[in-house]
Design a protein around this motif. Sequence first.
Motif, PDB file in Angstrom:
ATOM      1  N   PRO A 208      -0.881   0.875  -1.183  1.00 19.25           N
ATOM      2  CA  PRO A 208      -1.944   1.681  -1.813  1.00 19.25           C
ATOM      3  C   PRO A 208      -1.982   1.392  -3.319  1.00 19.25           C
ATOM      4  O   PRO A 208      -0.933   1.296  -3.962  1.00 19.25           O
ATOM      5  CB  PRO A 208      -1.513   3.127  -1.544  1.00 19.25           C
ATOM      6  CG  PRO A 208      -0.518   3.041  -0.433  1.00 19.25           C
ATOM      7  CD  PRO A 208       0.140   1.707  -0.553  1.00 19.25           C
ATOM      8  N   PRO A 209      -3.183   1.277  -3.903  1.00 23.35           N
ATOM      9  CA  PRO A 209      -3.268   1.058  -5.344  1.00 23.35           C
ATOM     10  C   PRO A 209      -2.917   2.347  -6.091  1.00 23.35           C
ATOM     11  O   PRO A 209      -2.877   3.434  -5.509  1.00 23.35           O
ATOM     12  CB  PRO A 209      -4.731   0.677  -5.564  1.00 23.35           C
ATOM     13  CG  PRO A 209      -5.460   1.295  -4.421  1.00 23.35           C
ATOM     14  CD  PRO A 209      -4.501   1.346  -3.264  1.00 23.35           C
ATOM     15  N   GLY A 210      -2.623   2.239  -7.367  1.00 22.79           N
ATOM     16  CA  GLY A 210      -2.312   3.430  -8.150  1.00 22.79           C
ATOM     17  C   GLY A 210      -2.248   3.079  -9.620  1.00 22.79           C
ATOM     18  O   GLY A 210      -2.476   1.932 -10.016  1.00 22.79           O
ATOM     19  N   HIS A 211      -1.913   4.094 -10.430  1.00 26.47           N
ATOM     20  CA  HIS A 211      -1.845   3.879 -11.880  1.00 26.47           C
ATOM     21  C   HIS A 211      -0.427   3.446 -12.265  1.00 26.47           C
ATOM     22  O   HIS A 211       0.558   3.928 -11.699  1.00 26.47           O
ATOM     23  CB  HIS A 211      -2.219   5.182 -12.611  1.00 26.47           C
ATOM     24  CG  HIS A 211      -2.592   4.952 -14.040  1.00 26.47           C
ATOM     25  ND1 HIS A 211      -1.661   4.783 -15.034  1.00 26.47           N
ATOM     26  CD2 HIS A 211      -3.814   4.851 -14.635  1.00 26.47           C
ATOM     27  CE1 HIS A 211      -2.279   4.585 -16.189  1.00 26.47           C
ATOM     28  NE2 HIS A 211      -3.600   4.636 -15.968  1.00 26.47           N
ATOM     29  N   SER A 212      -0.356   2.554 -13.252  1.00 30.66           N
ATOM     30  CA  SER A 212       0.952   2.019 -13.632  1.00 30.66           C
ATOM     31  C   SER A 212       1.853   3.064 -14.298  1.00 30.66           C
ATOM     32  O   SER A 212       3.050   2.847 -14.450  1.00 30.66           O
ATOM     33  CB  SER A 212       0.781   0.827 -14.574  1.00 30.66           C
ATOM     34  OG  SER A 212       0.204   1.233 -15.802  1.00 30.66           O
ATOM     35  N   SER A 213       1.268   4.211 -14.669  1.00 31.88           N
ATOM     36  CA  SER A 213       2.092   5.263 -15.283  1.00 31.88           C
ATOM     37  C   SER A 213       2.932   6.007 -14.247  1.00 31.88           C
ATOM     38  O   SER A 213       3.885   6.698 -14.596  1.00 31.88           O
ATOM     39  CB  SER A 213       1.200   6.245 -16.037  1.00 31.88           C
ATOM     40  OG  SER A 213       0.295   6.857 -15.130  1.00 31.88           O
ATOM     41  N   ARG A 217       8.465   3.166  -5.958  1.00 28.59           N
ATOM     42  CA  ARG A 217       9.770   2.489  -6.109  1.00 28.59           C
ATOM     43  C   ARG A 217       9.637   0.975  -5.958  1.00 28.59           C
ATOM     44  O   ARG A 217      10.340   0.232  -6.615  1.00 28.59           O
ATOM     45  CB  ARG A 217      10.756   3.014  -5.054  1.00 28.59           C
ATOM     46  CG  ARG A 217      11.401   4.328  -5.463  1.00 28.59           C
ATOM     47  CD  ARG A 217      12.540   4.682  -4.560  1.00 28.59           C
ATOM     48  NE  ARG A 217      13.603   3.661  -4.601  1.00 28.59           N
ATOM     49  CZ  ARG A 217      14.731   3.741  -3.908  1.00 28.59           C
ATOM     50  NH1 ARG A 217      14.950   4.772  -3.125  1.00 28.59           N
ATOM     51  NH2 ARG A 217      15.634   2.798  -3.988  1.00 28.59           N
ATOM     52  N   GLU A 218       8.740   0.547  -5.062  1.00 25.87           N
ATOM     53  CA  GLU A 218       8.526  -0.899  -4.869  1.00 25.87           C
ATOM     54  C   GLU A 218       7.041  -1.204  -4.909  1.00 25.87           C
ATOM     55  O   GLU A 218       6.249  -0.543  -4.250  1.00 25.87           O
ATOM     56  CB  GLU A 218       9.099  -1.351  -3.524  1.00 25.87           C
ATOM     57  CG  GLU A 218      10.599  -1.496  -3.500  1.00 25.87           C
ATOM     58  CD  GLU A 218      11.059  -2.072  -2.173  1.00 25.87           C
ATOM     59  OE1 GLU A 218      11.442  -3.253  -2.126  1.00 25.87           O
ATOM     60  OE2 GLU A 218      11.003  -1.331  -1.166  1.00 25.87           O
ATOM     61  N   SER A 219       6.677  -2.212  -5.657  1.00 29.44           N
ATOM     62  CA  SER A 219       5.274  -2.636  -5.732  1.00 29.44           C
ATOM     63  C   SER A 219       5.023  -3.736  -4.708  1.00 29.44           C
ATOM     64  O   SER A 219       5.967  -4.317  -4.157  1.00 29.44           O
ATOM     65  CB  SER A 219       4.978  -3.187  -7.135  1.00 29.44           C
ATOM     66  OG  SER A 219       5.758  -4.359  -7.347  1.00 29.44           O
ATOM     67  N   SER A 220       3.749  -4.049  -4.473  1.00 30.24           N
ATOM     68  CA  SER A 220       3.416  -5.159  -3.562  1.00 30.24           C
ATOM     69  C   SER A 220       4.017  -6.463  -4.097  1.00 30.24           C
ATOM     70  O   SER A 220       4.541  -7.285  -3.334  1.00 30.24           O
ATOM     71  CB  SER A 220       1.896  -5.278  -3.407  1.00 30.24           C
ATOM     72  OG  SER A 220       1.288  -5.476  -4.676  1.00 30.24           O
ATOM     73  N   ILE A 221       3.978  -6.629  -5.427  1.00 26.45           N
ATOM     74  CA  ILE A 221       4.549  -7.851  -6.025  1.00 26.45           C
ATOM     75  C   ILE A 221       6.063  -7.884  -5.810  1.00 26.45           C
ATOM     76  O   ILE A 221       6.625  -8.924  -5.457  1.00 26.45           O
ATOM     77  CB  ILE A 221       4.224  -7.931  -7.536  1.00 26.45           C
ATOM     78  CG1 ILE A 221       2.720  -8.155  -7.746  1.00 26.45           C
ATOM     79  CG2 ILE A 221       5.012  -9.048  -8.208  1.00 26.45           C
ATOM     80  CD1 ILE A 221       2.276  -8.150  -9.201  1.00 26.45           C
ATOM     81  N   GLY A 222       6.720  -6.742  -6.012  1.00 28.79           N
ATOM     82  CA  GLY A 222       8.176  -6.684  -5.839  1.00 28.79           C
ATOM     83  C   GLY A 222       8.602  -6.989  -4.418  1.00 28.79           C
ATOM     84  O   GLY A 222       9.569  -7.728  -4.192  1.00 28.79           O
ATOM     85  N   MET A 306      -1.571  -0.638 -10.455  1.00 29.21           N
ATOM     86  CA  MET A 306      -0.629  -1.163  -9.454  1.00 29.21           C
ATOM     87  C   MET A 306      -1.414  -1.998  -8.439  1.00 29.21           C
ATOM     88  O   MET A 306      -2.377  -1.494  -7.838  1.00 29.21           O
ATOM     89  CB  MET A 306       0.087  -0.021  -8.730  1.00 29.21           C
ATOM     90  CG  MET A 306       0.962   0.843  -9.615  1.00 29.21           C
ATOM     91  SD  MET A 306       2.197  -0.096 -10.532  1.00 29.21           S
ATOM     92  CE  MET A 306       3.122  -0.866  -9.209  1.00 29.21           C
ATOM     93  N   PRO A 307      -1.052  -3.258  -8.240  1.00 28.48           N
ATOM     94  CA  PRO A 307      -1.847  -4.108  -7.344  1.00 28.48           C
ATOM     95  C   PRO A 307      -1.739  -3.664  -5.883  1.00 28.48           C
ATOM     96  O   PRO A 307      -0.651  -3.371  -5.391  1.00 28.48           O
ATOM     97  CB  PRO A 307      -1.247  -5.496  -7.541  1.00 28.48           C
ATOM     98  CG  PRO A 307       0.125  -5.256  -8.049  1.00 28.48           C
ATOM     99  CD  PRO A 307       0.092  -3.981  -8.825  1.00 28.48           C
TER     100      PRO A 307
END
Length: 452
Positions: A208-213, A217-222, A306-307
Amino acid sequence: ARWLLGYLLAVKIPTVSFSASEQNTTALKEFDQLLRRVFPKIFSSSLVQHEMVGNYSHLLTVPGSEPDLEPYMLLAHIDVVPADEADGWDAPPFSAQELNGFIYGRGTIDNKQSVMGILQALEYLLEQGYTPRRSFYIGLGHDEEISGPQGAVNIVKLLKSRGVKLLYVLDEGLTIMDGVVDGLIGPGALIGVSEKGQATVKLSVSTPPGHSSMPPRESSIGILASAVTRLEKNRMPNLFGHGPERATFEHLAHKFGWPYRMVMSNLWLFSSLLSSVLEGQPDTNAFVRTTTAVTMFNSGVKINVMPAYAEAFVNFRIHSSQTLQEVLKLIKSTISDERVKVEFVSGFDPLPISSYDEDTFGYQIIKKTVHDIFPEVTVSPGICVGNTDSRHYTELSPDIYRFAPSWYKPGDSARFHGVNERISIQNYEEIVLFYFQLMQNSDIRNLPGPRT
């Protein structure tokens, strides 16, 4: 000299394959005109039949005087990969400039030296009134760098429709290595008896997308980065000895100095030692396993978002003893994360291993020709880690070989598809002589008996 001028003009024409859908067709047309101008005997001879295939590829048929002899075929390709002078070339990549006895330019070793060398050899033979006993074909593809879908594939279709079966096929591939293999005394010519398979997979993660603020715990990139790291850290198994790479060292063993010779001559005992040494360098590691190369990684749209999606492309070159399906299974078990989607993009199994026995006509004739032109060179079978147009020819011949007598010295492998691709003037002359000799050597009916 006339033979050199034609080659220089060929290198100057930017016959670039940019992508599967984009080629410099103006340059390909110009190249066709150049061939007709430089090789007048070939294009006016009543002996040679010339056909254009897929608009820009060339098929030449040279009928022999003894039609019961099975024909052979020589392959080369006209197109080149892109090159940019800004990358640090010592001479512009389409200048064919001479520096210290070397011709610099894209295509000098991949693969215009073979295109022009084969045709120059045939031109010389025709000038001498030569008619071969054994028929042969010459196939010059125009799109090898993008897998040959219009060139090689259509040449094969045409020959199949005519019922052609080939005694052997010779294409580009391996070379004469000089000072490249640790401990090897003198140069070694490796004749590729197979080539690795290939698999490209796309890995993707959606979150799910979201705000970087307020990051999760884990991003799609991570998540994707972890999967890619697992693939790189957990390399495919070392399979030394399961493919033709073992025979390479057995054939060269007597040319190694001590203590290498003891290791090469006793691979039943030292196989694991040698395989661990080989996997230490990228160019020799490619001989012993399926290689893993992460080549593209895409994600993110804005610095504070957040991508929702991340994707990566990974290219595998498959060892002779593995299959495409086995590799795809290993990829999934190594990643072992349900959140990472693994999609197969394209690929094929490794190519069959061609015979290199004492009584195999094609291999032994190529080997004899190498010895005729380069008496000091040791010949051995090898595995081609890249792919060539010859992979399309498996239905026409069981014996496909990948070799051109270009000299590779330390550092030269980086020039292949890289900066400062070059060939010495002397080496180009040797290449012409090699094909000139090969055409005559292939004319014998049977192999001579083994040397005593």
